[in-house]
Scaffold this motif. Sequence first.
Motif, PDB file in Angstrom:
ATOM      1  N   VAL A 167       9.980  25.594  -6.479  1.00 14.69           N
ATOM      2  CA  VAL A 167      10.546  26.256  -5.293  1.00 14.69           C
ATOM      3  C   VAL A 167      10.422  27.774  -5.403  1.00 14.69           C
ATOM      4  O   VAL A 167      10.062  28.461  -4.446  1.00 14.69           O
ATOM      5  N   LEU A 168      10.711  28.312  -6.597  1.00 10.74           N
ATOM      6  CA  LEU A 168      10.601  29.760  -6.792  1.00 10.74           C
ATOM      7  C   LEU A 168       9.156  30.234  -6.648  1.00 10.74           C
ATOM      8  O   LEU A 168       8.895  31.301  -6.075  1.00 10.74           O
ATOM      9  N   ALA A 169       8.219  29.452  -7.170  1.00  5.99           N
ATOM     10  CA  ALA A 169       6.809  29.825  -7.035  1.00  5.99           C
ATOM     11  C   ALA A 169       6.381  29.822  -5.565  1.00  5.99           C
ATOM     12  O   ALA A 169       5.655  30.719  -5.112  1.00  5.99           O
ATOM     13  N   GLU A 170       6.831  28.829  -4.821  1.00  3.33           N
ATOM     14  CA  GLU A 170       6.489  28.780  -3.394  1.00  3.33           C
ATOM     15  C   GLU A 170       7.116  29.945  -2.636  1.00  3.33           C
ATOM     16  O   GLU A 170       6.480  30.554  -1.766  1.00  3.33           O
ATOM     17  N   ARG A 171       8.355  30.285  -2.986  1.00  2.74           N
ATOM     18  CA  ARG A 171       8.992  31.433  -2.340  1.00  2.74           C
ATOM     19  C   ARG A 171       8.269  32.728  -2.661  1.00  2.74           C
ATOM     20  O   ARG A 171       8.099  33.603  -1.796  1.00  2.74           O
ATOM     21  N   SER A 172       7.845  32.886  -3.907  1.00  5.82           N
ATOM     22  CA  SER A 172       7.105  34.091  -4.282  1.00  5.82           C
ATOM     23  C   SER A 172       5.782  34.177  -3.531  1.00  5.82           C
ATOM     24  O   SER A 172       5.377  35.251  -3.076  1.00  5.82           O
ATOM     25  N   HIS A 173       5.112  33.033  -3.379  1.00  2.72           N
ATOM     26  CA  HIS A 173       3.853  33.018  -2.629  1.00  2.72           C
ATOM     27  C   HIS A 173       4.079  33.411  -1.175  1.00  2.72           C
ATOM     28  O   HIS A 173       3.324  34.222  -0.602  1.00  2.72           O
ATOM     29  N   ILE A 174       5.116  32.875  -0.558  1.00  4.02           N
ATOM     30  CA  ILE A 174       5.422  33.214   0.835  1.00  4.02           C
ATOM     31  C   ILE A 174       5.775  34.691   0.954  1.00  4.02           C
ATOM     32  O   ILE A 174       5.369  35.373   1.904  1.00  4.02           O
ATOM     33  N   ALA A 175       6.548  35.215  -0.012  1.00  2.00           N
ATOM     34  CA  ALA A 175       6.913  36.626   0.023  1.00  2.00           C
ATOM     35  C   ALA A 175       5.685  37.530  -0.087  1.00  2.00           C
ATOM     36  O   ALA A 175       5.591  38.555   0.594  1.00  2.00           O
ATOM     37  N   ARG A 176       4.730  37.151  -0.963  1.00  2.60           N
ATOM     38  CA  ARG A 176       3.505  37.950  -1.067  1.00  2.60           C
ATOM     39  C   ARG A 176       2.695  37.901   0.224  1.00  2.60           C
ATOM     40  O   ARG A 176       2.141  38.920   0.655  1.00  2.60           O
ATOM     41  N   GLU A 177       2.630  36.738   0.847  1.00  3.24           N
ATOM     42  CA  GLU A 177       1.910  36.635   2.114  1.00  3.24           C
ATOM     43  C   GLU A 177       2.551  37.517   3.184  1.00  3.24           C
ATOM     44  O   GLU A 177       1.859  38.236   3.916  1.00  3.24           O
ATOM     45  N   ILE A 178       3.880  37.469   3.282  1.00  6.82           N
ATOM     46  CA  ILE A 178       4.583  38.302   4.272  1.00  6.82           C
ATOM     47  C   ILE A 178       4.369  39.777   3.967  1.00  6.82           C
ATOM     48  O   ILE A 178       4.165  40.599   4.876  1.00  6.82           O
ATOM     49  N   HIS A 179       4.402  40.152   2.686  1.00  4.10           N
ATOM     50  CA  HIS A 179       4.194  41.553   2.308  1.00  4.10           C
ATOM     51  C   HIS A 179       2.803  42.028   2.712  1.00  4.10           C
ATOM     52  O   HIS A 179       2.637  43.128   3.256  1.00  4.10           O
ATOM     53  N   ASP A 180       1.792  41.209   2.456  1.00  2.00           N
ATOM     54  CA  ASP A 180       0.423  41.597   2.824  1.00  2.00           C
ATOM     55  C   ASP A 180       0.266  41.729   4.336  1.00  2.00           C
ATOM     56  O   ASP A 180      -0.352  42.684   4.830  1.00  2.00           O
ATOM     57  N   ILE A 181       0.850  40.796   5.086  1.00  6.07           N
ATOM     58  CA  ILE A 181       0.738  40.859   6.548  1.00  6.07           C
ATOM     59  C   ILE A 181       1.420  42.100   7.088  1.00  6.07           C
ATOM     60  O   ILE A 181       0.868  42.823   7.936  1.00  6.07           O
ATOM     61  N   LEU A 182       2.627  42.389   6.589  1.00  6.05           N
ATOM     62  CA  LEU A 182       3.347  43.580   7.056  1.00  6.05           C
ATOM     63  C   LEU A 182       2.622  44.866   6.660  1.00  6.05           C
ATOM     64  O   LEU A 182       2.582  45.828   7.432  1.00  6.05           O
TER      65      LEU A 182
END
Length: 263
Positions: A167-182
């Motif tokens: 779950v933590l790995a998936e959250r980190s992946h989603i956070a990186r994706e959101i950071h790159d998009i922003l």
Amino acid sequence: MLLGVLLTWALIAYLRGLLRADPAPALHGAGLALVVLNAVMLALLGSGIWFGRESGAPHRRLGVVLLLGALGTAMALYALAPDVGSGFFISMAGLWMLLMWLPVPGGITVSALTIAVIGGLGEVFASGGADLGQMAAVAGITLGALASRRGKAAQEATRRAEAANAVLAERSHIAREIHDILAHSLSAQIVHLEGRGCCWRGTATASRPWTGSSAHGTSPAPAWRRPGGPWPRSAGRYRSPKRSSRSSPRSSTPVPGGPATCA
């Protein structure tokens, strides 16, 4: 695996003890009591394991109660025929299940009471006193069940930790994706705003009236600063009229919008 071995061993011991029991199985007297107690114990043991296999609270509690009744019936059989102990051996499966289902203090309490009851009944009813082998068997069942329970708890903890890490790995992946998009979006907005700022400054400068001056007086505004736009190319050009004998020598025709000419 271990539970299957225990069940097989208990079944064999049960059948041997039942055939050699004294009193022997019969339809009257102590033999009838022996048959009835065996039937009740088997019924309680089977139904307790069946109802307790579900993890739901009502079924598990009912299974625990039935298995406790099976242990009590086994102790009654041991008191009736202490030299054989067939009921005790078959009840080992119920004791194992109780040790796995009950909390650790409750399971240890049931095991300790079972050992104490076996010792007391042996001293009262058995000819040779308390059966130390049966008491040791109960202690071994208790230790094996506790070890198995601890192993299952460790496996469950490992599984939960792996699930939490996933779950933590998936959250980190989603956070990186959101950071790159922003980051890309903000960069594009900054470039867009800087471009609009440059265009606005250029338009504001071009719309100002020209106030420049030169040493010979006020100079005409450059084409990019005139409110009306640049002059036509022919505005600054004029031709002197050709002299003729019929025209005055110093006359000239001014060009509208161009510099004035002196006569």
